[in-house]
Motif scaffolding. Structure first.
Motif, PDB file in Angstrom:
ATOM      1  N   PRO A 237       0.842  -1.201   0.000  1.00 37.65           N
ATOM      2  CA  PRO A 237       0.000   0.000   0.000  1.00 37.65           C
ATOM      3  C   PRO A 237       0.879   1.254   0.000  1.00 37.65           C
ATOM      4  O   PRO A 237       1.958   1.270   0.589  1.00 37.65           O
ATOM      5  CB  PRO A 237      -0.775  -0.118   1.316  1.00 37.65           C
ATOM      6  CG  PRO A 237      -0.785  -1.585   1.630  1.00 37.65           C
ATOM      7  CD  PRO A 237       0.523  -2.110   1.103  1.00 37.65           C
ATOM      8  N   LEU A 238       0.419   2.290  -0.642  1.00 35.85           N
ATOM      9  CA  LEU A 238       1.162   3.561  -0.713  1.00 35.85           C
ATOM     10  C   LEU A 238       1.548   4.026   0.695  1.00 35.85           C
ATOM     11  O   LEU A 238       0.719   4.037   1.597  1.00 35.85           O
ATOM     12  CB  LEU A 238       0.277   4.620  -1.399  1.00 35.85           C
ATOM     13  CG  LEU A 238       0.863   6.025  -1.557  1.00 35.85           C
ATOM     14  CD1 LEU A 238       2.138   6.016  -2.382  1.00 35.85           C
ATOM     15  CD2 LEU A 238      -0.151   6.957  -2.230  1.00 35.85           C
ATOM     16  N   GLY A 239       2.807   4.379   0.836  1.00 34.51           N
ATOM     17  CA  GLY A 239       3.280   4.873   2.137  1.00 34.51           C
ATOM     18  C   GLY A 239       4.037   3.823   2.942  1.00 34.51           C
ATOM     19  O   GLY A 239       4.680   4.153   3.931  1.00 34.51           O
ATOM     20  N   GLN A 240       3.974   2.557   2.525  1.00 38.78           N
ATOM     21  CA  GLN A 240       4.711   1.501   3.233  1.00 38.78           C
ATOM     22  C   GLN A 240       5.962   1.104   2.458  1.00 38.78           C
ATOM     23  O   GLN A 240       5.967   1.141   1.234  1.00 38.78           O
ATOM     24  CB  GLN A 240       3.836   0.261   3.413  1.00 38.78           C
ATOM     25  CG  GLN A 240       2.658   0.461   4.344  1.00 38.78           C
ATOM     26  CD  GLN A 240       1.890  -0.832   4.579  1.00 38.78           C
ATOM     27  OE1 GLN A 240       2.383  -1.930   4.337  1.00 38.78           O
ATOM     28  NE2 GLN A 240       0.663  -0.702   5.062  1.00 38.78           N
ATOM     29  N   VAL A 241       7.002   0.690   3.200  1.00 36.03           N
ATOM     30  CA  VAL A 241       8.223   0.221   2.529  1.00 36.03           C
ATOM     31  C   VAL A 241       8.575  -1.193   2.972  1.00 36.03           C
ATOM     32  O   VAL A 241       8.307  -1.584   4.097  1.00 36.03           O
ATOM     33  CB  VAL A 241       9.425   1.155   2.814  1.00 36.03           C
ATOM     34  CG1 VAL A 241       9.282   2.454   2.061  1.00 36.03           C
ATOM     35  CG2 VAL A 241       9.643   1.386   4.292  1.00 36.03           C
ATOM     36  N   PRO A 242       9.185  -1.958   2.090  1.00 34.77           N
ATOM     37  CA  PRO A 242       9.548  -3.340   2.418  1.00 34.77           C
ATOM     38  C   PRO A 242      10.925  -3.406   3.075  1.00 34.77           C
ATOM     39  O   PRO A 242      11.706  -2.448   3.016  1.00 34.77           O
ATOM     40  CB  PRO A 242       9.604  -4.001   1.045  1.00 34.77           C
ATOM     41  CG  PRO A 242      10.087  -2.910   0.145  1.00 34.77           C
ATOM     42  CD  PRO A 242       9.507  -1.634   0.690  1.00 34.77           C
ATOM     43  N   ALA A 243      11.231  -4.540   3.695  1.00 30.85           N
ATOM     44  CA  ALA A 243      12.553  -4.798   4.272  1.00 30.85           C
ATOM     45  C   ALA A 243      13.223  -5.925   3.499  1.00 30.85           C
ATOM     46  O   ALA A 243      12.557  -6.823   2.972  1.00 30.85           O
ATOM     47  CB  ALA A 243      12.421  -5.163   5.743  1.00 30.85           C
ATOM     48  N   MET A 244      14.532  -5.857   3.441  1.00 32.97           N
ATOM     49  CA  MET A 244      15.314  -6.809   2.664  1.00 32.97           C
ATOM     50  C   MET A 244      15.036  -8.267   3.045  1.00 32.97           C
ATOM     51  O   MET A 244      14.939  -9.145   2.194  1.00 32.97           O
ATOM     52  CB  MET A 244      16.798  -6.507   2.875  1.00 32.97           C
ATOM     53  CG  MET A 244      17.674  -6.908   1.732  1.00 32.97           C
ATOM     54  SD  MET A 244      19.382  -6.277   1.982  1.00 32.97           S
ATOM     55  CE  MET A 244      20.046  -7.608   2.983  1.00 32.97           C
ATOM     56  N   LYS A 245      14.879  -8.478   4.338  1.00 31.65           N
ATOM     57  CA  LYS A 245      14.732  -9.856   4.829  1.00 31.65           C
ATOM     58  C   LYS A 245      13.342 -10.433   4.552  1.00 31.65           C
ATOM     59  O   LYS A 245      13.120 -11.614   4.743  1.00 31.65           O
ATOM     60  CB  LYS A 245      15.018  -9.856   6.327  1.00 31.65           C
ATOM     61  CG  LYS A 245      15.324 -11.210   6.925  1.00 31.65           C
ATOM     62  CD  LYS A 245      15.807 -11.025   8.351  1.00 31.65           C
ATOM     63  CE  LYS A 245      16.263 -12.322   8.975  1.00 31.65           C
ATOM     64  NZ  LYS A 245      16.983 -12.037  10.239  1.00 31.65           N
ATOM     65  N   HIS A 246      12.423  -9.602   4.139  1.00 32.93           N
ATOM     66  CA  HIS A 246      11.064 -10.083   3.882  1.00 32.93           C
ATOM     67  C   HIS A 246      10.974 -10.985   2.665  1.00 32.93           C
ATOM     68  O   HIS A 246       9.932 -11.601   2.433  1.00 32.93           O
ATOM     69  CB  HIS A 246      10.099  -8.902   3.733  1.00 32.93           C
ATOM     70  CG  HIS A 246       9.856  -8.158   5.003  1.00 32.93           C
ATOM     71  ND1 HIS A 246       9.342  -6.890   5.060  1.00 32.93           N
ATOM     72  CD2 HIS A 246      10.070  -8.523   6.309  1.00 32.93           C
ATOM     73  CE1 HIS A 246       9.251  -6.497   6.323  1.00 32.93           C
ATOM     74  NE2 HIS A 246       9.691  -7.458   7.090  1.00 32.93           N
ATOM     75  N   VAL A 247      12.032 -11.033   1.872  1.00 31.29           N
ATOM     76  CA  VAL A 247      12.003 -11.909   0.693  1.00 31.29           C
ATOM     77  C   VAL A 247      13.178 -12.902   0.689  1.00 31.29           C
ATOM     78  O   VAL A 247      13.377 -13.625  -0.286  1.00 31.29           O
ATOM     79  CB  VAL A 247      12.035 -11.087  -0.616  1.00 31.29           C
ATOM     80  CG1 VAL A 247      10.775 -10.220  -0.736  1.00 31.29           C
ATOM     81  CG2 VAL A 247      13.273 -10.197  -0.677  1.00 31.29           C
ATOM     82  N   ARG A 248      13.909 -12.960   1.772  1.00 25.25           N
ATOM     83  CA  ARG A 248      15.129 -13.776   1.818  1.00 25.25           C
ATOM     84  C   ARG A 248      14.875 -15.247   1.475  1.00 25.25           C
ATOM     85  O   ARG A 248      14.025 -15.900   2.057  1.00 25.25           O
ATOM     86  CB  ARG A 248      15.777 -13.686   3.200  1.00 25.25           C
ATOM     87  CG  ARG A 248      17.134 -14.371   3.229  1.00 25.25           C
ATOM     88  CD  ARG A 248      17.872 -14.089   4.501  1.00 25.25           C
ATOM     89  NE  ARG A 248      17.173 -14.627   5.649  1.00 25.25           N
ATOM     90  CZ  ARG A 248      17.767 -14.979   6.776  1.00 25.25           C
ATOM     91  NH1 ARG A 248      19.069 -14.827   6.908  1.00 25.25           N
ATOM     92  NH2 ARG A 248      17.069 -15.459   7.778  1.00 25.25           N
ATOM     93  N   GLY A 249      15.653 -15.725   0.556  1.00 28.16           N
ATOM     94  CA  GLY A 249      15.572 -17.137   0.184  1.00 28.16           C
ATOM     95  C   GLY A 249      14.424 -17.453  -0.747  1.00 28.16           C
ATOM     96  O   GLY A 249      14.191 -18.611  -1.065  1.00 28.16           O
TER      97      GLY A 249
END
Lengths: 342, 342, 342, 342
Positions: free
Chosen positions: A273-285
């Protein structure tokens, strides 16, 4: 039906990652693993985490019977890759993970990689492997060139914006935070644990990184004019992952809409959603890419953040995604494993 | 056939790990996720790495219709777990991941956990969940008690040696190197990144760790006499994994044989050739356990090293392995994903 | 008065650590830095963290005028060290940080290091550099042999116990958790960030580590009989520090008393109250050693835990402590900087 | 002459860092340490790495006799800080490390910190503590407001460029890579080791970070017009350090010259040769700042990279540098310790 797979250059990280993913792939079977300097060794001696698998020993490429191979993943260093692939039988489908077939223009290849291309014919034939944007061509390709991992991340967040015309093409800045496995298992001083822990630094600063060749080619193609972005990668003390922060000039809502629209039906790309940012570890592996859009306090400026795992979506997962298409399989086969967190 | 699964306490690390593993499990479907304090939230808001999955929102336990649940994983804190499980309908199979049903003797439970057990009847019925040693009982159990993660690691390397009578039962020392996720997502000062990076320290030193209750119970049972080991865990700056170093008095060859023999047909436990030792990361993210045996320079002394991922084989993977048996599925279903390396 | 210092082998980690410590030493001035392969380079190009210092460029050893050197720290690889030191003028005091002069018996040297010693005369003269136990001899020595970093840690916690006769000499087990900088800046695969993050493994398992030569020599000397301990180091994902866990058979109160008594007046060694244990990071970057003693639940068993920074107290800090004594300076000069935490 | 020092709020990271640095300061003596919630505890029980020091126990602020204090470092949370400082006797010099006196305009304070300022008179009197730019005023100040750590880093690299007029003031983008200790010892989920290892993410994205108040104030002051930059910090898995990457529009040679000229005689700020970039770890644990300038491939674009240790130059080291000036000491006293590497 099970497809017979060879992995050329299986002793590097992208090779090992291919094996990891194929381990639970429903329709692929590994029939050959090459690793020239380690020929004769068991894969479990090079990568003990694969000990439980029943794998062929590492061999030399010349000892592989390609008549028995449906598709070869080529995880060799660039330059080596083109020399090897041009000798493979035309009946073997190939997904190349090196840089050798990413740039269509031989002059561009020579500019970024420092020597002339030795398989120019193949270079013409190769399809650029950014699945979400070359899906149809990949389905019928014989040779697919996997993208650079940084190049993939940057394109996932910028390509739809350039295509939709919602940002200023002359003011694109891309700042990457990159984990160390992208550099492979090479013995280099700056990759030592003691050097990288509690550390971070830019590299190829000033527009010297080779993946700029891909950005130039693809963004210019999409825009229908020359596009040159600023791109600075920074190593951080992490093993897997790329976090890309793009600074663009355009309205956040239009930027968000362009991305959400482009990826609405994509199985692997998730726009927050607009205004939120992801973190690197959220897609790890995993083979996923998460993208976030935030409006800056300065009117007309927008920040776009994207994350992928460089070894999976940035390399070996992408390669399998492409191979799935080339083999007529479901595009997501073997790739729906969830990220590993924490 | 797909079995309907509820995860009680899904907002902790073991809950998230269960979801990660079930994501690609061929015969399990998640129908309910509880998280009392986070009831109403989407799982993707608690764990964004699960964003791509179509999951039920977190709810309160009382809002779950257990008539629609074949098996519940209970990933609640100890004490809470017993209170919840005794209210579940008898038709729901349960795999408990807490400490509540590991110790058969209520006095031992009270000694290690500091208060009387409130579900003594269930405690009697519960089967200890160390799959490789309780497989037959687990198949027909209604309630299985998952082991402690440290307790699992220690038992994998020591249990066959005690059973085979190849080591001195009064001279067993177990030194663990433990990653931080075993402590869960709790907000504790010593778990902060800034505190743990470049750090290591023993905890519960001197025989105070609660998992000693499991060692005492199980090793004494196997030996047919009281066995008390020395056990000291040490936190290290890592997220997943346990590396256990056991110092035993016995011949290395006999020790190695006892282990190799015990695990010859086990899908998840791999004994290395005599003289080799495993590394913690070789099993990361997977349900595997690797074990190595080395002869010491002192005659009659042997070192045994075992590694598991505390969240997988030490907890949620083990839980699914047990659930597979309880549901009549293949024991390895959904668990053959390869470790993530690097 | 300022003493003129040369550092031979300044391009390794112990060399850099010597420079770091001497940067704020009140009575030492660096007049020469050697680094054969990097001769001609500025130290700031090899170690940019020293950019603010006014240092001589790296040179070849043969280009140093030792008439102008009061004391040389020799941070060269073993074997190289003995060849270099025997050519130095007798007027130059030497603190050697290599393994070359630690073992008094040439046969032991050859056993552990695989070739005959080439400077046997110097080997006889060298004083073993464990300051707290060889202080008087160090004061008048011309050549001091710095201890191994693991050997120092083990001796700090065990030596007073052996001396006081409070533990069973045949049941000593020493399990170390070791940070990676002890291995130096060498390019080895297992030292790469991507390999070591989230990892841990034993090395030289089974009594194969060379520092056992020091333990055998020193503990036997103290005991007046042969003493052989079990010793297993484990690499952990940290850059600096050693945490040693000793499992001994003896009363905790007697063990604690022996340590507290031995170190009562030591400026760098701090014994914690009985029952408390130190953490590795509590001494990071400093010359301190913290020691804790805990009684095990098994009667008559005790756990002793000690921590040092391998590069400081385990190597370069110890070297300066010894040099201070050899130069008639206050033993703590330049070494009272507090640990860096967090 | 030794100056008597009180540290208010000594139980946080900046408090502990002050103690670490004062441990070897030639002219400061700690006479009081406050820590309200931990009053009565020994500092060594809160921070065992300071065990070797002879320090006063933590006390309540009201129990400090300020007649006996020459200078107080105030390391309290913002809002608390203003309430405490306005009650201190006017004879006590104060270096405040909180945000309370950084912004001269009470309306700006309220905008960024969410409530009215309660010590507006002091706010007027306070000198902004960026030593290199406010040196003369600091020398005679009674109250100095330490800068934000991110604000310091950004100003070190941008301030001389704005002052020299060599960059476009409307096109400044500042991307930070920030270690975790900047967030203090607070118990927050995203600061846990298991959450941050192998992770990175932006925070306060979109121009929401409070240090923007400082940038706006200072850059506008220097430019003589309103300046608004884009600023996005990203957390990385490191404990100490900030790496700032600034993307500016201006000629690299002019940018480099402006920086080199501004810092030519600064003891703590080192400008690298044009084309080189610094690494975060090159200043770890020290009061130094390294700055590098690189020309981009796009004509007229330049990248500037600066690094500091957030706890030292970004906070407690800067505070001591200011205190040295306020007390008439050499500005570098106690601050010349070399960075800790590796």
């Amino acid at each position: 039906m099970t497809h017979k797979i060879a992995i050329l250059g299986a002793s590097g990280y992208t090779g090992a990652e291919l094996v990891r993913l194929i381990a639970t792939h429903p329709s692929m079977e590994i029939v050959a693993l090459s690793g020239d300097r380690k020929a004769g060794m068991a894969m479990a001696d090079v990568y003990p985490h694969l000990r439980h698998m029943d794998l062929p020993a590492l061999c030399k490429i010349e000892d592989i019977d390609f008549a028995n191979v449906d598709l070869a993943f080529c995880a060799l260093p660039h330059a080596t890759s083109q020399a090897v692939i041009k000798e493979l039988p035309a009946t073997t489908k190939v997904v190349d993970l090196s840089a050798d077939f990413r740039l269509r223009d031989p002059a561009e290849y020579e500019k970024w990689y420092g020597k002339p291309h030795s398989a120019v014919e193949l270079q013409k034939e190769a399809v650029y492997g950014l699945t979400e944007f070359y899906r149809d061509q990949i389905k019928t390709a014989r040779l697919v060139a996997g993208t650079g991992c940084n190049a993939a991340t940057g394109q996932f967040i910028l390509r739809p914006l350039i295509g939709a015309g919602v940002i200023d093409l002359d003011q694109i800045i891309l700042d990457l935070k990159v984990a160390v496995s992208g550099a492979g298992r090479a013995l280099k001083e700056h990759l030592l644990f003691g050097e990288l822990e509690d550390n971070s630094f830019g590299y190829s600063v000033g527009g010297k990184h080779r993946h700029l060749g891909e950005f130039d080619q693809e963004f210019s193609l999409v825009a229908g004019r020359d596009v040159r972005i600023q791109f600075t990668p920074h190593l951080i003390p992490a093993t897997r992952g790329i976090l890309a922060t793009a600074y663009v000039q355009g309205e956040a809502s239009a930027v968000h809409y362009a991305l959400a629209d482009a990826y609405m039906n994509e199985p692997f790309i998730k726009v927050l959603p607009l205004g939120q940012v992801p973190a690197m570890k959220h897609v790890r592996g995993s083979n996923f890419c998460h993208i976030g859009v935030v409006e800056d306090r300065i009117q007309g400026r927008t920040i776009v953040v994207g994350v992928i795992d460089n070894l999976t979506k940035g390399s070996s997962g992408q390669a399998i995604q492409n191979a799935n298409l080339m083999l007529g399989l479901d595009e997501t086969a073997g790739l729906m494993n969830a990220p590993m967190y924490p």
